[in-house]
Design a protein around this motif. Structure first.
Motif, short mmCIF file in Angstrom:
data_model
loop_
_atom_site.label_atom_id
_atom_site.label_comp_id
_atom_site.label_asym_id
_atom_site.label_seq_id
_atom_site.Cartn_x
_atom_site.Cartn_y
_atom_site.Cartn_z
N CYS A 1 24.26 37.47 4.69
CA CYS A 1 25.72 37.65 4.60
C CYS A 1 26.04 38.35 3.28
CB CYS A 1 26.44 36.31 4.70
SG CYS A 1 25.99 35.13 3.44
N ASN A 2 27.27 38.86 3.15
CA ASN A 2 27.62 39.63 1.96
C ASN A 2 27.80 38.77 0.72
OD1 ASN A 2 28.66 41.12 4.44
ND2 ASN A 2 28.58 42.70 2.84
N HIS A 3 28.35 37.57 0.93
CA HIS A 3 28.59 36.71 -0.21
C HIS A 3 28.56 35.26 0.23
CE1 HIS A 3 29.93 36.00 -4.32
NE2 HIS A 3 30.62 35.00 -3.83
N LEU B 1 36.60 40.80 2.70
CA LEU B 1 35.61 40.55 3.75
C LEU B 1 36.30 40.65 5.11
CD1 LEU B 1 34.12 37.38 2.03
CD2 LEU B 1 32.91 39.57 2.29
N ASP B 2 35.49 40.83 6.16
CA ASP B 2 36.06 40.82 7.52
C ASP B 2 36.29 39.39 8.00
OD1 ASP B 2 36.05 43.64 7.93
OD2 ASP B 2 33.87 43.54 8.15
N THR C 1 41.99 36.45 4.59
CA THR C 1 40.82 36.74 5.43
C THR C 1 40.71 35.69 6.54
OG1 THR C 1 39.80 37.32 3.32
CG2 THR C 1 38.36 37.31 5.27
N ARG D 1 29.46 43.73 9.99
CA ARG D 1 30.74 43.28 9.45
C ARG D 1 30.49 42.65 8.09
NH1 ARG D 1 33.42 41.58 14.18
NH2 ARG D 1 35.31 41.04 13.02
N ARG D 2 31.53 42.65 7.26
CA ARG D 2 31.40 42.03 5.94
C ARG D 2 31.72 40.53 6.05
NH1 ARG D 2 31.34 44.38 1.30
NH2 ARG D 2 32.96 43.04 0.42
#
Ligand code: TXA
Ligand code: MG
Length: 318
Positions: free
Chosen positions: A258-260, A289-290, A225, A242-243
């Motif tokens: 954010c995702n994580h 993730l992106d 990533t 976006r991830r």
């Protein structure tokens, strides 16, 4: 099997020319008999490591270094006395008996005595210095748990010794004594400040001028990533849709969009952050993730090694 039995089996494998992944205090290594060019060649093959990138020889006692090198300059001796066993590698002019494949043809050899009971027993029982790079495919993050090695190299390694997570978490500091003045080739588990306390100022290689540490290439220690150093709430918002994963140095004071998020050290402790660094990046890398955004850490003490690895992981160093 008990640890002691597995170590005996691993040493037997090393003596017979096999390769064994083993824990050290820094990261897991992929070891072979340092005197056996064919065994060492297999390490290069399994890692898909270019043959111009030399390996570190691991010893179980400081006195083992004498047979491997021409001389030990007094400053090198001081560092060895102070920091071995521990995350410090010294580069010294090599003796003829060290095979060229270990040093990639260089006249110098990198040596260190790791501070890990399993590593030390393995070297003693193998009755030879163990040549070992970090046990990851070339260019990827170093493994800090046996499981990381299993995932990436499992079927190609004769045995993986499991010693749990590595307590330091970043590779050893490399100081070269192959020229007139001591030179820091790689920041690592012993800080520059600690080294300079013992031997005074050392030269620091400018990053683009490190032909003698060829492992220091762009996008080394890199996940799949993309990584971007530095972040802010504003930058998080600009990646809407976006991830996004965030690698935070310390616990953020509010919840973030954010995702994580992976927190390296809740209280912002550099040692704790170094120990969790590679495993945290691996967990983020597994999430498809992106982008991974990174909170930078202060560049003092272990922070220097952490920032070095993060810059390489993000491809900022060429
Ligand atoms: O903590 C560590 O040092 C870990 C554990 C397993 O001991 N090992 C490790 O090895 O990080 P590796 O191969 O991933 O990184 C060794 C670095 C490479 O960048 C290599 O170019 C450099 O050491 N090196 C080895 N021999 C050298 C030499 N004679 N002169 C200059 N640099 C050398
Ligand atoms: Mg490595």
């Amino acid at each position: 099997m008990k640890d002691a039995e597995v170590i005996l089996k691993a040493a037997e494998i090393i003596r017979r020319g096999g390769i064994v992944a083993f824990p050290t205090e820094t990261v897991y290594g992929l070891g072979a008999n340092g005197y056996d060019p064919l065994a060492v060649a297999r390490v290069f093959e399994v890692k898909r490591r270019p043959s111009f990138d030399p390996l570190i020889l691991h010893v179980a006692d400081p006195s083992d270094v004498e047979k491997l090198v021409k001389e030990i300059p007094s400053d090198a001796k001081k560092l060895i006395e102070r920091f071995w066993p521990g995350p410090l590698t010294v580069v010294l002019l090599k003796e003829e008996n060290v095979p060229d494949i270990v040093t990639a043809g260089l006249p110098s050899i990198a040596v260190r005595m790791p501070d890990h009971p399993m590593a030390l027993s393995l070297i003693k029982e193998s009755r030879c210095p163990i040549a070992a790079p970090s046990a990851n495919p070339f260019g990827y993050l170093s493994p800090t748990e046996a499981e990381h090695v299993r995932e990436q190299l499992g079927d190609q390694v004769d045995l993986i010794l499991d010693g749990g997570p590595c307590p330091v978490g970043v590779e050893s500091t490399i100081v070269s004594f192959s020229e007139d003045k001591p030179r820091l080739l790689r920041p690592g588990g012993i800080s520059l400040e600690e080294i300079e306390t013992i031997i005074g100022k050392v030269e620091i290689s400018p990053i683009e001028d490190r032909p003698s540490a060829p492992g220091m290439l762009s996008r080394h220690y890199a996940p799949r990533t993309p990584i971007v150093l530095d972040w802010s709430e504003k930058s998080l918002d600009s990646y809407k849709g976006r991830r996004i994963g965030l690698l935070a140095f310390r616990e953020p004071d509010k919840s973030l969009n954010c995702n994580h998020i992976e927190i390296l050290s809740k209280k912002g402790d550099l040692r704790e952050a170094a120990a969790s660094l590679f495993a945290a990046i691996r967990r983020l890398d597994a999430l498809s993730l992106d982008l991974i955004l990174v909170e930078t850490v202060p560049e003092v003490g272990l922070g220097r090694a952490i920032m070095d690895r993060l810059r390489r992981a993000s491809g900022l160093i060429f």
